[in-house]
Design a protein around this motif. Structure first.
Motif, PDB file in Angstrom:
ATOM      1  N   UNK A 188     -22.166  23.023 -43.529  1.00  0.00           N
ATOM      2  CA  UNK A 188     -21.729  21.935 -42.654  1.00  0.00           C
ATOM      3  C   UNK A 188     -21.162  22.421 -41.331  1.00  0.00           C
ATOM      4  N   UNK A 189     -20.535  23.591 -41.306  1.00  0.00           N
ATOM      5  CA  UNK A 189     -19.967  24.093 -40.052  1.00  0.00           C
ATOM      6  C   UNK A 189     -21.055  24.282 -39.001  1.00  0.00           C
ATOM      7  N   UNK A 190     -22.214  24.776 -39.426  1.00  0.00           N
ATOM      8  CA  UNK A 190     -23.314  24.993 -38.484  1.00  0.00           C
ATOM      9  C   UNK A 190     -23.919  23.673 -38.012  1.00  0.00           C
ATOM     10  N   UNK A 191     -23.792  22.642 -38.837  1.00  0.00           N
ATOM     11  CA  UNK A 191     -24.349  21.346 -38.448  1.00  0.00           C
ATOM     12  C   UNK A 191     -23.394  20.595 -37.523  1.00  0.00           C
ATOM     13  N   UNK A 192     -22.122  20.536 -37.886  1.00  0.00           N
ATOM     14  CA  UNK A 192     -21.160  19.767 -37.103  1.00  0.00           C
ATOM     15  C   UNK A 192     -20.720  20.491 -35.829  1.00  0.00           C
ATOM     16  N   UNK A 193     -20.849  21.815 -35.803  1.00  0.00           N
ATOM     17  CA  UNK A 193     -20.508  22.610 -34.619  1.00  0.00           C
ATOM     18  C   UNK A 193     -21.626  23.628 -34.397  1.00  0.00           C
ATOM     19  N   UNK A 194     -22.823  23.173 -34.011  1.00  0.00           N
ATOM     20  CA  UNK A 194     -23.976  24.072 -33.954  1.00  0.00           C
ATOM     21  C   UNK A 194     -23.833  25.224 -32.969  1.00  0.00           C
ATOM     22  N   UNK A 195     -22.968  25.079 -31.972  1.00  0.00           N
ATOM     23  CA  UNK A 195     -22.787  26.174 -31.014  1.00  0.00           C
ATOM     24  C   UNK A 195     -22.201  27.405 -31.700  1.00  0.00           C
ATOM     25  N   UNK A 196     -21.617  27.211 -32.878  1.00  0.00           N
ATOM     26  CA  UNK A 196     -21.133  28.335 -33.672  1.00  0.00           C
ATOM     27  C   UNK A 196     -22.252  29.344 -33.931  1.00  0.00           C
ATOM     28  N   UNK A 197     -23.479  28.863 -34.073  1.00  0.00           N
ATOM     29  CA  UNK A 197     -24.606  29.770 -34.310  1.00  0.00           C
ATOM     30  C   UNK A 197     -24.816  30.712 -33.127  1.00  0.00           C
ATOM     31  N   UNK A 198     -24.674  30.189 -31.922  1.00  0.00           N
ATOM     32  CA  UNK A 198     -24.805  31.039 -30.735  1.00  0.00           C
ATOM     33  C   UNK A 198     -23.652  32.029 -30.653  1.00  0.00           C
ATOM     34  N   UNK A 199     -22.471  31.583 -31.030  1.00  0.00           N
ATOM     35  CA  UNK A 199     -21.311  32.475 -31.013  1.00  0.00           C
ATOM     36  C   UNK A 199     -21.463  33.608 -32.025  1.00  0.00           C
ATOM     37  N   UNK A 200     -22.070  33.324 -33.162  1.00  0.00           N
ATOM     38  CA  UNK A 200     -22.317  34.368 -34.155  1.00  0.00           C
ATOM     39  C   UNK A 200     -23.344  35.366 -33.632  1.00  0.00           C
ATOM     40  N   UNK A 201     -24.408  34.880 -33.003  1.00  0.00           N
ATOM     41  CA  UNK A 201     -25.403  35.773 -32.405  1.00  0.00           C
ATOM     42  C   UNK A 201     -24.737  36.698 -31.393  1.00  0.00           C
ATOM     43  N   UNK A 202     -23.846  36.140 -30.600  1.00  0.00           N
ATOM     44  CA  UNK A 202     -23.145  36.929 -29.576  1.00  0.00           C
ATOM     45  C   UNK A 202     -22.286  38.010 -30.228  1.00  0.00           C
ATOM     46  N   UNK A 203     -21.565  37.630 -31.286  1.00  0.00           N
ATOM     47  CA  UNK A 203     -20.663  38.582 -31.931  1.00  0.00           C
ATOM     48  C   UNK A 203     -21.402  39.689 -32.676  1.00  0.00           C
ATOM     49  N   UNK A 204     -22.506  39.337 -33.336  1.00  0.00           N
ATOM     50  CA  UNK A 204     -23.213  40.322 -34.165  1.00  0.00           C
ATOM     51  C   UNK A 204     -24.235  41.137 -33.393  1.00  0.00           C
ATOM     52  N   UNK A 205     -24.825  40.541 -32.375  1.00  0.00           N
ATOM     53  CA  UNK A 205     -25.952  41.203 -31.701  1.00  0.00           C
ATOM     54  C   UNK A 205     -25.784  41.351 -30.197  1.00  0.00           C
ATOM     55  N   UNK A 206     -24.669  40.867 -29.652  1.00  0.00           N
ATOM     56  CA  UNK A 206     -24.447  40.987 -28.213  1.00  0.00           C
ATOM     57  C   UNK A 206     -25.292  40.055 -27.372  1.00  0.00           C
ATOM     58  N   UNK A 207     -25.888  39.049 -28.013  1.00  0.00           N
ATOM     59  CA  UNK A 207     -26.678  38.081 -27.242  1.00  0.00           C
ATOM     60  C   UNK A 207     -25.768  37.331 -26.271  1.00  0.00           C
ATOM     61  N   UNK A 208     -26.190  37.185 -24.992  1.00  0.00           N
ATOM     62  CA  UNK A 208     -25.373  36.395 -24.066  1.00  0.00           C
ATOM     63  C   UNK A 208     -25.200  34.976 -24.592  1.00  0.00           C
ATOM     64  N   UNK A 209     -24.020  34.439 -24.424  1.00  0.00           N
ATOM     65  CA  UNK A 209     -23.783  33.071 -24.859  1.00  0.00           C
ATOM     66  C   UNK A 209     -24.471  32.102 -23.905  1.00  0.00           C
ATOM     67  N   UNK A 210     -25.383  31.279 -24.382  1.00  0.00           N
ATOM     68  CA  UNK A 210     -26.058  30.333 -23.495  1.00  0.00           C
ATOM     69  C   UNK A 210     -25.137  29.161 -23.177  1.00  0.00           C
ATOM     70  N   UNK A 211     -25.307  28.589 -22.004  1.00  0.00           N
ATOM     71  CA  UNK A 211     -24.586  27.355 -21.696  1.00  0.00           C
ATOM     72  C   UNK A 211     -25.138  26.247 -22.579  1.00  0.00           C
ATOM     73  N   UNK A 212     -24.269  25.388 -23.048  1.00  0.00           N
ATOM     74  CA  UNK A 212     -24.726  24.301 -23.909  1.00  0.00           C
ATOM     75  C   UNK A 212     -25.780  23.442 -23.215  1.00  0.00           C
ATOM     76  N   UNK A 213     -25.565  23.159 -21.953  1.00  0.00           N
ATOM     77  CA  UNK A 213     -26.528  22.334 -21.229  1.00  0.00           C
ATOM     78  C   UNK A 213     -27.894  23.004 -21.160  1.00  0.00           C
ATOM     79  N   UNK A 214     -27.915  24.329 -20.993  1.00  0.00           N
ATOM     80  CA  UNK A 214     -29.202  25.026 -20.916  1.00  0.00           C
ATOM     81  C   UNK A 214     -29.951  24.934 -22.241  1.00  0.00           C
ATOM     82  N   UNK A 215     -29.212  24.942 -23.350  1.00  0.00           N
ATOM     83  CA  UNK A 215     -29.852  24.793 -24.657  1.00  0.00           C
ATOM     84  C   UNK A 215     -30.515  23.427 -24.762  1.00  0.00           C
ATOM     85  N   UNK A 216     -29.805  22.394 -24.342  1.00  0.00           N
ATOM     86  CA  UNK A 216     -30.378  21.053 -24.392  1.00  0.00           C
ATOM     87  C   UNK A 216     -31.611  20.949 -23.499  1.00  0.00           C
TER      88      UNK A 216
END
Length: 334
Positions: free
Chosen positions: A240-268
């Motif tokens: 449920x955390x990934x569903x109700x706060x999906x940006x958490x998935x991007x934050x995990x990618x950033x923490x584990x793999x150094x992926x730049x955090x995308x702007x939410x608007x750019x994702x949309x």
């Protein structure tokens, strides 16, 4: 987009299961998964549970529809007939899925009446037979998602016995929801919240079955928790955390793999071609936009963003212009 993409296989690697999004009924449909993939290039995604009977007896192969962009992608099956599950797994492999997962964790009355889900933890030998039949039918990984126990079967020995049989049947990846399930007296929602979490039991399982890839699920809501579990286990599954706060998935990618955090608007905005293609094929915007409501969770203007989408997406003719309205600076600054 094709309902039956070309077959593909994936080599088994524990790294493939480091982060995944749980199969969630009525939530993780193909629109949700496409959106989650934009936020997380690496997370393993799961379908809602599909019953083997729906595929084999009901011939509802439309339930396998997905886009190639969703991979790595697993099909979760519900059932207890080895022959039927083998045929359903074959359909899934032919449709291009990367993994077949057997549901041995759902506690709902409907699932129990069909003799699958969490009640199967009482029948580990049958589960092993189901796994063997599916493994014989497909070359992609066959995995199992279970609970740590059910009802009064709430000791480590029961989980240990179940896991040993899964390993003998050829399971290489076991996803464990770290709560037991009460099959009577609690609703499915209460079964996700009331029984206490027991992460230590899952850690012990990994210590005693070191060649089994163990993925933990249940109550995981932060990047720090993901990192802590990964220090002791092979993978973490978020629900449920990934569903109700999906940006958490991007934050995990950033923490584990150094992926730049995308702007939410750019994702949309990356989602626009998908939305417009779906609208053109007759999909109503509300079926997609409902998965976007949590994107600004905890951010200024989140309420205005949700309100605009919730109030407008069901109206006739709703399209991308509504997303633009929701993104306008005024509501996001409210």
């Amino acid at each position: 987009m094709s309902s039956l993409p070309s077959p593909r296989t994936s080599a088994l690697s524990a790294a493939d299961w480091r982060v995944s999004v749980a199969p969630m009924m009525d939530w993780t449909d193909r629109h949700c998964r496409y959106f989650h993939r934009l936020l997380s290039p690496r997370a393993r995604l799961y379908t809602e549970m599909v019953t083997s009977a729906a595929l084999v007896r009901g011939k509802q192969l439309r339930l396998l529809e997905h886009s190639q962009q969703e991979h790595p992608l697993a099909l979760q099956l519900g059932g207890s007939d080895p022959h039927e599950l083998a045929q359903a797994a074959r359909f899934g492999a032919e449709a291009g899925y990367d993994e077949i997962n057997l549901n041995v964790g759902c506690p709902s009355d409907r699932v129990q009446s069909g003799r699958f889900g969490a009640c199967l933890m009482y029948e580990p030998a049958l589960v092993a037979d189901c796994v063997k039949a599916m493994r014989d039918a497909v070359s992609i990984p066959v995995t199992v998602k279970c609970r740590i126990g059910v009802d009064d079967q709430d000791d480590y020995a029961g989980l240990q016995h179940f896991t040993g049989l899964m390993l003998e049947a050829g399971v290489e990846v076991l996803v464990v929801h770290a709560r037991k399930a009460w099959l009577k007296g609690l609703s499915p929602k209460e079964n996700r919240e009331v029984p206490p979490l027991d992460y230590e039991r899952v850690y012990r399982l990994k210590r005693e079955f070191p060649r089994l890839a163990v993925v933990i699920n249940g109550g995981i809501t932060t990047v720090a928790q993901v990192q802590a579990h990964l220090a002791r286990l092979d993978g973490v599954m978020l629900g449920r955390a990934a569903y109700h706060d999906p940006y958490l998935l991007a934050q995990i990618e950033h923490a584990l793999h150094g992926e730049p955090l995308p702007a939410r608007e750019s994702v949309l905005r990356q989602l626009r071609p998908y939305i417009e293609a779906e609208l053109a094929r007759g999909t109503a915007l509300k079926h997609i936009s409902r998965h976007l409501l949590g994107l600004y969770q905890g951010e200024p203007g989140a309420r205005g963003f949700r309100r605009i989408l919730s109030e407008g997406a069901h109206l006739p003719g709703a399209g991308w212009a509504l997303i633009e309205r929701a993104l306008a600076p005024r509501p996001l600054a409210a």
